[in-house]
Design a protein around this motif. Structure first.
Motif, PDB file in Angstrom:
ATOM      1  N   ALA A  22      -1.593  10.619  -1.734  1.00 40.82           N
ATOM      2  CA  ALA A  22      -0.364  11.220  -2.261  1.00 40.82           C
ATOM      3  C   ALA A  22      -0.558  12.723  -2.437  1.00 40.82           C
ATOM      4  O   ALA A  22       0.323  13.515  -2.104  1.00 40.82           O
ATOM      5  CB  ALA A  22       0.027  10.567  -3.574  1.00 40.82           C
ATOM      6  N   VAL A  64       8.032  16.247   6.786  1.00 42.25           N
ATOM      7  CA  VAL A  64       8.397  14.854   7.067  1.00 42.25           C
ATOM      8  C   VAL A  64       7.812  14.414   8.417  1.00 42.25           C
ATOM      9  O   VAL A  64       7.333  13.290   8.564  1.00 42.25           O
ATOM     10  CB  VAL A  64       9.937  14.713   7.052  1.00 42.25           C
ATOM     11  N   LYS A  85       1.772  15.726  -0.561  1.00 38.35           N
ATOM     12  CA  LYS A  85       2.684  16.531  -1.381  1.00 38.35           C
ATOM     13  C   LYS A  85       3.373  17.665  -0.630  1.00 38.35           C
ATOM     14  O   LYS A  85       4.560  17.871  -0.771  1.00 38.35           O
ATOM     15  CB  LYS A  85       1.927  17.115  -2.578  1.00 38.35           C
ATOM     16  N   ALA A  88      -5.173   5.936  -3.016  1.00 36.06           N
ATOM     17  CA  ALA A  88      -3.724   6.152  -2.927  1.00 36.06           C
ATOM     18  C   ALA A  88      -3.351   7.486  -3.571  1.00 36.06           C
ATOM     19  O   ALA A  88      -2.501   8.222  -3.063  1.00 36.06           O
ATOM     20  CB  ALA A  88      -2.975   5.009  -3.606  1.00 36.06           C
ATOM     21  N   ILE A  92       0.843  -1.202   0.000  1.00 37.42           N
ATOM     22  CA  ILE A  92       0.000   0.000   0.000  1.00 37.42           C
ATOM     23  C   ILE A  92       0.876   1.250   0.000  1.00 37.42           C
ATOM     24  O   ILE A  92       0.625   2.201  -0.736  1.00 37.42           O
ATOM     25  CB  ILE A  92      -0.940   0.017   1.230  1.00 37.42           C
ATOM     26  N   ARG A 149       2.717   7.697  -6.526  1.00 38.51           N
ATOM     27  CA  ARG A 149       1.943   8.827  -7.034  1.00 38.51           C
ATOM     28  C   ARG A 149       2.455  10.177  -6.533  1.00 38.51           C
ATOM     29  O   ARG A 149       1.803  11.191  -6.725  1.00 38.51           O
ATOM     30  CB  ARG A 149       0.474   8.619  -6.663  1.00 38.51           C
ATOM     31  N   LEU A 150       3.603  10.152  -5.879  1.00 36.47           N
ATOM     32  CA  LEU A 150       4.167  11.403  -5.378  1.00 36.47           C
ATOM     33  C   LEU A 150       5.130  12.016  -6.386  1.00 36.47           C
ATOM     34  O   LEU A 150       5.827  11.312  -7.102  1.00 36.47           O
ATOM     35  CB  LEU A 150       4.937  11.131  -4.082  1.00 36.47           C
ATOM     36  N   PRO A 151       5.187  13.359  -6.404  1.00 38.81           N
ATOM     37  CA  PRO A 151       6.191  13.993  -7.256  1.00 38.81           C
ATOM     38  C   PRO A 151       7.589  13.775  -6.660  1.00 38.81           C
ATOM     39  O   PRO A 151       7.728  13.485  -5.469  1.00 38.81           O
ATOM     40  CB  PRO A 151       5.813  15.474  -7.227  1.00 38.81           C
ATOM     41  N   ASN A 182       2.171   1.900  -3.311  1.00 39.78           N
ATOM     42  CA  ASN A 182       1.082   2.436  -4.127  1.00 39.78           C
ATOM     43  C   ASN A 182       0.924   3.944  -3.954  1.00 39.78           C
ATOM     44  O   ASN A 182       0.633   4.660  -4.904  1.00 39.78           O
ATOM     45  CB  ASN A 182      -0.233   1.769  -3.709  1.00 39.78           C
ATOM     46  N   ILE A 183       1.085   4.398  -2.726  1.00 34.55           N
ATOM     47  CA  ILE A 183       0.964   5.834  -2.449  1.00 34.55           C
ATOM     48  C   ILE A 183       2.210   6.574  -2.955  1.00 34.55           C
ATOM     49  O   ILE A 183       2.102   7.582  -3.648  1.00 34.55           O
ATOM     50  CB  ILE A 183       0.750   6.093  -0.942  1.00 34.55           C
ATOM     51  N   LEU A 184       3.378   6.027  -2.632  1.00 35.13           N
ATOM     52  CA  LEU A 184       4.635   6.696  -3.021  1.00 35.13           C
ATOM     53  C   LEU A 184       4.774   6.823  -4.543  1.00 35.13           C
ATOM     54  O   LEU A 184       5.339   7.794  -5.033  1.00 35.13           O
ATOM     55  CB  LEU A 184       5.845   5.952  -2.439  1.00 35.13           C
ATOM     56  N   CYS A 220      10.720  12.289   1.439  1.00 40.39           N
ATOM     57  CA  CYS A 220      10.264  11.058   2.103  1.00 40.39           C
ATOM     58  C   CYS A 220      11.409  10.082   2.399  1.00 40.39           C
ATOM     59  O   CYS A 220      11.260   9.212   3.256  1.00 40.39           O
ATOM     60  CB  CYS A 220       9.190  10.368   1.274  1.00 40.39           C
TER      61      CYS A 220
END
Lengths: 307, 167
Positions: free
Chosen positions: B122, B130, B126, B118, A9, A16-18, A12-14, A25
């Motif tokens: 995300a 942290v 953004k 998800a 999961i 979609r990150l820029p 899956n989230i990561l 992160c």
């Protein structure tokens, strides 16, 4: 009820990150660091980033060049200004190609400096390649054209030199023209353009059979006057496409996955170089072991030799 | 309590199943909606039982997932409408709620909802600090201060955002 998010999961989230958020992160904890910097994650993140590519626009004005990212939409919405950290001997660098968000630049527009740079502008990382020492098998005038691509076999980026005979009819009479070797419709193509001469023109030759001089066929040509002489260079992945601004149906043909000519300020338009898709990828993706080989890779262009 | 997701009365032909949340609430769901979940589909194929008990999904989360499944099983809705439903579905939801949702979609194997949630998570992450990420994901920082500072130094520009939020 468990609220622990499993690795699947989280990935899956990561995905979609820029890139900028992803870099932050990596400092969340050690396991996130390992996860984000793993080659498997980098290549799978690339696939997500590739789904929404940006356009890289280069402006070459006088002796300076500026790079900006734009959203790939109808409005060409500005996304980010990129810091350009290099200096060149020539007035500006040649964009050899772009692949997976890595841009290959060469300082060879007029003087062949053999300075080849791989630059990932989205993560502000770059590598200057060791200077190649090409040995030429043929004699006479030549134009150098490098190729850049990703070799899935070795899972590595490659900059390629080689020798390629030009169409017979062009040998010895086309030195004044600008040339570019590109991959077009899965064949090697030669793009010639001449903006200033008596007959400003633009034509594309396609090499039907790789390496066979006789197989060059003039695919099409047109007169720049028809289009007001405004030129845009389109580059896409391992594909460089040069089209005339507002050239209607021709752009359609070149530009299989662009929607057509872009509206941009006409005064600066001819200095614009559109390069797509520069996709956001991870810093660590630049950690490629570069190899410069003479090996022929179908997706990359070679050095042109005029016999 | 039995909650029905059907808009009209159930017809005899339309098969349905009862899904029970971990806190005991029961939901009547059409089979066509239930089978959009790969896990539920497997359960239904394997046994005759029309009552499925989900031991790790609470009633609020389950109600949301079922609303999603029912909408996506509705043949009368266009893809465009379903897409705007998806947007609406995740908009304004708290990160915590999304976390339970994404867990539920993982258990139930509802891939497209998992991706939608998800993506929303995300989007929220953004511009977060942290520290916020650690808190929301319940992660212990296992770096030494020196090691963390070193990571930040390497890509200092990624931290230069003034708009990073902590809530």
């Amino acid at each position: 009820m468990a609220d622990y998010l499993c690795e699947g999961i989280i990935i899956n989230i990561l995905h979609r990150l820029p890139v900028k958020t992803l870099l932050r992160c990596t400092s969340v904890c050690k396991s996130w660091y390992s996860l984000i910097t793993a080659p498997e994650f980098i290549s799978s993140h690339l696939k997500f980033a590739a789904a929404s590519p940006f356009l890289l626009l280069r402006r070459c004005i006088r002796n300076s060049e500026g790079y900006d990212l734009f959203s790939d939409d109808e409005l060409l919405t500005p996304h980010a200004k990129l810091e350009f950290p290099f200096r060149s001997i020539n007035s500006f660098l040649t964009i050899v190609g772009s692949c997976n968000g890595v841009l290959c630049l060469s300082d060879d527009r007029v003087y062949y400096m053999h300075t080849i740079i791989l630059w990932n502008p989205c993560v502000k990382k770059s590598i200057i390649l060791p200077k190649p020492n090409p040995i030429y098998n043929s004699y006479g005038t030549f134009a150098q054209s490098l190729g850049f691509g990703f070799d899935p076999v070795s899972s590595d980026y490659k900059v390629v030199f080689g020798e390629m005979p030009l169409p017979v009819s062009l040998v010895n009479n086309d030195l004044m023209r600008s040339k570019d070797l590109v991959v077009y419709m899965e064949s090697l193509a030669l793009i010639l353009w001449n903006m200033n001469g008596a007959e400003p023109c633009f034509c594309v030759w396609v090499m039907k059979e790789y390496g066979v001089q006789e197989s060059w066929i003039k695919h099409f040509s047109f007169d720049f006057h028809d289009f007001g002489g405004r030129i845009l260079e389109f580059m896409a992945r391992d594909l460089t496409i040069i089209g005339a601004y507002s050239c209607g149906e021709l752009c359609g043909e070149f530009d299989s996955y662009r929607r057509g000519p872009y509206a941009s300020d006409s005064a600066t338009c001819k200095n614009y170089q559109l390069c797509t898709p520069v996709i956001v990828i991870l810093s660590v993706a630049v950690e490629v072991i570069m190899s410069i080989t003479r090996k022929e890779i179908a997706s990359v262009a070679m050095e042109v030799t005029l016999k | 309590m039995v909650t029905t997701d059907e808009k009209g009365p159930l017809t005899a032909k339309k098969k349905s199943v009862i899904i029970r949340s971990c806190d005991g609430d029961e939901f009547l769901v059409s089979e066509s909606a239930a089978v959009l979940s790969t896990s539920l589909k497997k359960i239904l194929e394997e046994k005759e039982d029309r009552l499925i008990h989900l031991s790790d999904i609470d009633n609020k989360t389950l109600a949301m997932v079922i609303a999603y499944l029912s909408t996506h099983a509705d043949d009368g809705l266009s893809d465009d409408l379903k897409r705007s439903f998806d947007q609406e579905f995740v908009s304004g939801k708290e990160f915590d709620v999304l976390k339970y949702l994404v867990l539920a979609t993982d258990t139930l194997q509802v891939t497209c909802l998992c991706y939608t949630v998800a993506k929303k998570m995300a989007d929220i992450m953004k511009n977060k600090l942290v520290e916020w990420v650690r808190r929301e994901f319940d992660i212990q920082n296992d770096y030494t201060p020196e090691a963390e500072a070193e990571i930040r130094r390497l890509d200092a520009w990624a931290w230069d955002d003034r708009q990073l939020e902590d809530d």
